[in-house]
Design an enzyme around this catalytic site. Sequence first.
Site, PDB file in Angstrom:
ATOM      1  N   PRO A 278     -38.538  53.972 -14.504  1.00 59.54           N
ATOM      2  CA  PRO A 278     -37.659  55.131 -14.339  1.00 59.54           C
ATOM      3  C   PRO A 278     -36.531  55.188 -15.362  1.00 59.54           C
ATOM      4  O   PRO A 278     -35.995  56.259 -15.639  1.00 59.54           O
ATOM      5  CB  PRO A 278     -37.090  54.948 -12.922  1.00 59.54           C
ATOM      6  CG  PRO A 278     -38.054  54.059 -12.222  1.00 59.54           C
ATOM      7  CD  PRO A 278     -38.588  53.152 -13.276  1.00 59.54           C
TER       8      PRO A 278
ATOM      9  N   GLU B 261     -39.271  45.564  -7.142  1.00 55.46           N
ATOM     10  CA  GLU B 261     -37.954  46.106  -7.452  1.00 55.46           C
ATOM     11  C   GLU B 261     -37.766  46.388  -8.939  1.00 55.46           C
ATOM     12  O   GLU B 261     -37.005  47.265  -9.328  1.00 55.46           O
ATOM     13  CB  GLU B 261     -36.863  45.132  -6.982  1.00 55.46           C
ATOM     14  CG  GLU B 261     -35.450  45.657  -7.115  1.00 55.46           C
ATOM     15  CD  GLU B 261     -35.193  46.892  -6.261  1.00 55.46           C
ATOM     16  OE1 GLU B 261     -34.287  47.657  -6.596  1.00 55.46           O
ATOM     17  OE2 GLU B 261     -35.914  47.075  -5.251  1.00 55.46           O
TER      18      GLU B 261
ATOM     19  N   ARG C 156     -56.603  62.830 -25.111  1.00 55.58           N
ATOM     20  CA  ARG C 156     -57.125  64.174 -25.372  1.00 55.58           C
ATOM     21  C   ARG C 156     -56.738  64.690 -26.753  1.00 55.58           C
ATOM     22  O   ARG C 156     -57.308  65.664 -27.244  1.00 55.58           O
ATOM     23  CB  ARG C 156     -56.650  65.151 -24.288  1.00 55.58           C
ATOM     24  CG  ARG C 156     -55.162  65.410 -24.302  1.00 55.58           C
ATOM     25  CD  ARG C 156     -54.735  66.240 -23.088  1.00 55.58           C
ATOM     26  NE  ARG C 156     -55.392  67.524 -23.043  1.00 55.58           N
ATOM     27  CZ  ARG C 156     -54.997  68.601 -23.709  1.00 55.58           C
ATOM     28  NH1 ARG C 156     -53.927  68.516 -24.504  1.00 55.58           N
ATOM     29  NH2 ARG C 156     -55.640  69.743 -23.617  1.00 55.58           N
TER      30      ARG C 156
END
Length: 246
Positions: A90, A117, A155
């Site tokens: 994050p 964690e 892709r």
Amino acid sequence: MKIDVLSLFPDMFSGVFGESILKKATEKQAVQFNVVNFREYAANKHLTVDDYPYGGGAGMVLKAQPIFDAVAALTAQTESVKPRIILLCPQGDRYTQKRAEELAQEEHLIFICGHYEGYDERIREHLVTDEISIGDYVLTGGELGAMVVIDSVVRLLPDVLGNAESHMKDSFSTGMLEHPHYTRPADFRGMMVPEVLMSGNHKHIEEWRTKEALRRTLLRRPDLFEEVELTKEQEKWLVDIKKEYE
């Protein structure tokens, strides 16, 4: 391209790598996937990969040793190529199409998928080259994030998509959102396809698509205009479109 993934749950990738575009990319030998359970590199008899955090606190932290050793084993196989080692977390840079295009130029990518964690900070400081977040939210682990990044990169590899130009006008590839699409029938329950798309006039069609891309970006993601470089003609069209909503 070679893509290695370090994960405690390697079976999560079986369906993703074995279907659709990623499967075709493998069959065309555009990419080679390898998923490694880094628990196999744990240096203790119980194959422990996590431990309590120094200083106390909730949760468990992934140990440095298994991940360092797993990456060392993978890079030893391709010493001539320096891989990009990507940590999904994050705290990483928010993922963009521009980053996907950058990673698509590499020969070797290694993705580290964490759980618990967090990671021992020494992994972040001394091992990885990139930290990536796919959005401002928290997932159970890095696996789903890695799948998203891998799909968006693969892709873009040569010959993976059926049409070499398919990705060039994708949303974000041009800096804007993509224009609307239509297919047959022209009249579906009274809802009509715009006449210009059936006119056969390619210049007018391209102009319509550009204007609609500008309109969609203005209405849904106006923040994208802060970085995209518009032509003078596009700037004029954008001014006209804004007037429609005043």
